[in-house]
Design an enzyme around this catalytic site. Structure first.
Site, PDB file in Angstrom:
ATOM      1  N   HIS B  16       0.818  -1.214   0.000  1.00  0.00           N
ATOM      2  CA  HIS B  16       0.000   0.000   0.000  1.00  0.00           C
ATOM      3  C   HIS B  16       0.852   1.265   0.000  1.00  0.00           C
ATOM      4  O   HIS B  16       0.428   2.295  -0.491  1.00  0.00           O
ATOM      5  CB  HIS B  16      -0.922  -0.001   1.223  1.00  0.00           C
ATOM      6  N   HIS B  79       2.483   5.018  14.166  1.00  0.00           N
ATOM      7  CA  HIS B  79       1.374   4.075  14.028  1.00  0.00           C
ATOM      8  C   HIS B  79       1.833   2.668  14.384  1.00  0.00           C
ATOM      9  O   HIS B  79       3.014   2.377  14.440  1.00  0.00           O
ATOM     10  CB  HIS B  79       0.706   4.128  12.652  1.00  0.00           C
TER      11      HIS B  79
END
Lengths: 106, 165
Positions: B16, B79
């Site tokens: 991604h 994250h």
């Protein structure tokens, strides 16, 4: 725990449609091709994401396996949290969870 | 490639980090793309000073050819992707990093330790390497932040910034 071979299998499973087909039609012969313990075979056959997670499978690999066996994203996240709650801390691999999964990974 | 070490891969399925930006930037996939990867996933991680030098090496390579080239660094800031904490984002840490990135403060950008990054920004925080490489590529220039917003459902704060060249 032969984490390397579990992750190698999942890596191939994530990438190769032919391996995915074998996973669905003849999983035993697929698993035979890797050096796995009986426990690992059981987790992989039963889709036990929580056990795989706490035994160190990297999430970037594990999330695709979870999707393949039909887990929605929230189900995948919950399966890891359930694994921590039931079995305790991540015990292999690179990253550990903090505070039962609420505090991040170290 | 006199200052950095690189490897080459025949087989590579893009994740991604590459495909999502390309989906928006060249939706018909009709532009020439040279994918480049910096290991941000697991140790041994690329040292930040080598990341900086890699950015400079990319700049020299780009400057040596006549084509107009866009260099895009893609990665998250804080994250915890694909972990039980995947919705966690530390906006304060992200904005502090972005302040240093926008100022192109080399000393501050190279002062991050992997130990602190993992503790404060998660294993996904290692992806600052891709952004810091752009700082090296644009050494001495400043950045402009177009967008930053924590988006928990995406498991990361989404950022768009550009650097002067």
């Amino acid at each position: 725990m032969s984490l390397y071979f579990v992750q190698k299998l999942l890596y191939n499973l994530n990438r190769e449609p032919s391996v995915q087909a074998q996973f669905k039609t003849d999983i035993d012969s697929l698993l035979d091709a890797y050096k796995l313990t009986d426990e690992e075979r059981s987790w992989l056959k039963n889709g036990d994401v929580g056990e795989l997670y706490i035994h160190g499978v990297n999430g970037q690999i594990l999330m695709h396996y979870a999707a393949l066996i039909g887990n929605e994203w929230d189900e995948y996240i919950q399966a890891m949290k359930d694994g921590l709650k039931k079995h305790g801390q991540v015990r292999d691999g690179i990253y550990r969870a903090v505070d039962g999964g609420t505090g991040g990974a170290v | 490639m006199q200052s950095v070490d690189v490897a080459y891969a025949e087989e590579w399925k893009m994740d991604h980090g590459i495909m999502v930006p390309l989906h928006f930037l060249t939706p018909r996939y009709d532009m020439d793309i040279i994918p480049v990867n910096i290991n941000c996933q697991g140790p041994p991680l690329t040292p930040l000073n080598r990341v900086w030098e890699f950015g400079k090496a990319l700049r020299r390579a780009c400057d040596s050819v006549p084509e107009k080239i866009a260099v895009i660094g893609t990665g998250g800031i804080s994250h915890w992707p694909a972990t039980p904490n995947s919705v966690k984002i530390v906006e304060e840490w992200d904005r502090d990093y972005l302040d240093k990135w926008l100022a192109n403060d080399k000393e501050a950008l190279l002062a991050y330790t992997d130990e602190d990054t993992l503790k404060d920004a998660g294993q996904g925080g290692f992806e600052i390497r891709t952004l810091t490489a752009i700082s090296g590529l644009c050494e001495g220039k400043k950045g402009d932040l177009w967008f930053y917003e924590p988006i928990p459902i995406f498991s990361v704060g989404c950022t768009v910034g550009v650097m002067e060249v």
